[in-house]
Structure formats: structure tokens, C-alpha cells
Design an enzyme around this catalytic site. Structure first.
Site, PDB file in Angstrom:
ATOM      1  CE1 TYR A   1       7.152 -10.898   5.193  1.00  0.00           C
ATOM      2  CE2 TYR A   1       5.011 -11.809   5.784  1.00  0.00           C
ATOM      3  CZ  TYR A   1       6.164 -11.846   5.015  1.00  0.00           C
ATOM      4  OH  TYR A   1       6.322 -12.825   4.066  1.00  0.00           O
TER       5      TYR A   1
ATOM      6  CG  ASN B   1       9.306  -6.071  -0.212  1.00  0.00           C
ATOM      7  OD1 ASN B   1       9.322  -7.122  -0.849  1.00  0.00           O
ATOM      8  ND2 ASN B   1       9.090  -6.027   1.093  1.00  0.00           N
TER       9      ASN B   1
ATOM     10  CG  ASP C   1      12.727  -9.315 -19.043  1.00  0.00           C
ATOM     11  OD1 ASP C   1      13.915  -9.597 -18.797  1.00  0.00           O
ATOM     12  OD2 ASP C   1      11.977 -10.053 -19.710  1.00  0.00           O
TER      13      ASP C   1
ATOM     14  CG  HIS D   1      13.148  -9.283   0.431  1.00  0.00           C
ATOM     15  ND1 HIS D   1      11.987  -9.444  -0.280  1.00  0.00           N
ATOM     16  CD2 HIS D   1      14.150  -9.400  -0.457  1.00  0.00           C
ATOM     17  CE1 HIS D   1      12.275  -9.656  -1.553  1.00  0.00           C
ATOM     18  NE2 HIS D   1      13.585  -9.625  -1.686  1.00  0.00           N
TER      19      HIS D   1
ATOM     20  NE  ARG E   1       8.246 -17.252   2.377  1.00  0.00           N
ATOM     21  CZ  ARG E   1       7.069 -16.778   1.949  1.00  0.00           C
ATOM     22  NH1 ARG E   1       7.037 -15.752   1.140  1.00  0.00           N
ATOM     23  NH2 ARG E   1       5.941 -17.319   2.346  1.00  0.00           N
TER      24      ARG E   1
HETATM   25  C1  DQA Z   1       8.858 -10.373   1.455  1.00  0.00           C
HETATM   26  C2  DQA Z   1       9.349 -11.808   1.381  1.00  0.00           C
HETATM   27  C3  DQA Z   1       8.582 -12.581   0.330  1.00  0.00           C
HETATM   28  O1  DQA Z   1       9.025 -13.923   0.295  1.00  0.00           O
HETATM   29  C4  DQA Z   1       7.096 -12.590   0.649  1.00  0.00           C
HETATM   30  O2  DQA Z   1       6.392 -13.238  -0.382  1.00  0.00           O
HETATM   31  C5  DQA Z   1       6.568 -11.225   0.894  1.00  0.00           C
HETATM   32  C6  DQA Z   1       7.369 -10.294   1.670  1.00  0.00           C
HETATM   33  C7  DQA Z   1       9.537  -9.613   2.611  1.00  0.00           C
HETATM   34  O3  DQA Z   1       9.492  -8.389   2.595  1.00  0.00           O
HETATM   35  O4  DQA Z   1      10.063 -10.235   3.532  1.00  0.00           O
HETATM   36  O5  DQA Z   1       5.448 -10.909   0.517  1.00  0.00           O
HETATM   37  O6  DQA Z   1       9.203  -9.717   0.255  1.00  0.00           O
END
Ligand code: DQA
Length: 156
Positions: A23, A73, A86, A99, A110
Site C-alpha cells: 500500500y 475506496n 445499494d 484501490h 480480491r
Molecule cells: C484495497 C484493496 C482491498 O482488497 C483491501 O481489503 C484494502 C485496500 C486497496 O486500496 O488496494 O483494504 O481497497
């Protein structure tokens, strides 16, 4: 001034220290500051919020006004939350899903977003640039969007 709402979901308060190899090292505060400054440079009012509570996120989304634009996000709720789907569907606000990581290149669970079908599009895998590009889209959207005759759906 138009309002762009940036909503960060569950666990995104940990940005900067949470799995930085995936991240990145930018904190949520630093990211939000960048977005606010970029918004200001483009005459857009950017408001950023984060929650770990799904119901609170639903309240925020359904509390948006029709003139807003949403950058969202949802974190792990991306893969599970029909309630967020919804909520997005329930308001007349264009939502762009973002993301940091490439959700299609990670664990299998994911690779499916249950909110994607409620959003105008998705930007995934570009780190914090995913958000900056989403905001760049919102800027262009505001400039060039063709009025549909319904004043409430236009960003002013
Ligand atoms: C995320 C991707 C998701 O799978 C994960 O649970 C996150 C971060 C991303 O920004 O890459 O919490 O949304």
C-alpha cells in the site's frame, strides 16, 4: 464550489504503516492533504473521511447531495458489501471506485468487487496515484460533462 467527497473504508487509517510493500509509505493524512490541495488548484472543494464502520459509510454515502462526486475506496468491503452497492445506487451521485493495490493481481477473493457495478468506473493498482487520477477525472468530468437537463445531477 463543487464538492468532491473522498471516502476511505475499513483499515485505511493504517495507510503508511500497513503492509507498505503493497500500500506504500504515504499516510492517509498526507494523501488527503494532496487531494485537498489538488482540489483547491482546480476550484474544487475536496472533503476526505475514513471509517471502520460500514453503517457509518452507508450514512455518509446516502447523505451526499446530488451535486457531489464520490471517490470511494471501500477497503475490504469492496469484496463483501451489498449494503455499499445499494447505498451508491440509492443516490444520484457519480462514484468512482479506487484501490491502491491491483486487486486483480492478489488473492482470489480480491479480484471481485461487489460495488463496481454501482460505480462509473474503477482505478486500481496505481498506489496513491489511483486517487489523484480519480480526482483528475472528477475535474474533467466537471468541466466537460454535458448537461442532461436535470440541474440537480450537474456538478456546478
Ligand atoms: C484495497 C484493496 C482491498 O482488497 C483491501 O481489503 C484494502 C485496500 C486497496 O486500496 O488496494 O483494504 O481497497
Amino acid at each position: 464550489m463543487s464538492m468532491i467527497c473522498v471516502l476511505h473504508g475499513v483499515n485505511l487509517h493504517l495507510l503508511g504503516t500497513r503492509e507498505p510493500d503493497i500500500y506504500g509509505g504515504t499516510s492517509l493524512e498526507e494523501l488527503n492533504q494532496k487531494l485537498i490541495i489538488m482540489g483547491r488548484e482546480n476550484q474544487l472543494d475536496v472533503e476526505c473521511r475514513q471509517t471502520n464502520h460500514e453503517g457509518e459509510m452507508v450514512d455518509w454515502i446516502t447523505g451526499l447531495t446530488p451535486a457531489d462526486f464520490l471517490i470511494l475506496n471501500p477497503g475490504a468491503w469492496t469484496h463483501t458489501s451489498y449494503a455499499l452497492f445499494d447505498a451508491i445506487k440509492g443516490v444520484n451521485v457519480p462514484a468512482l471506485e479506487v484501490h491502491l493495490s491491483n486487486i486483480y493481481a492478489r488473492e482470489g477473493f480480491r479480484a471481485h468487487s461487489v460495488v463496481a457495478g454501482a460505480c462509473v468506473g474503477q482505478i486500481s493498482g496505481l498506489g496513491t496515484d489511483s486517487y489523484l487520477l480519480a480526482l483528475a477525472y472528477a475535474v474533467e468530468f466537471q468541466k466537460y460533462r454535458q448537461p442532461k437537463g436535470d440541474e440537480n445531477t450537474e456538478i456546478k
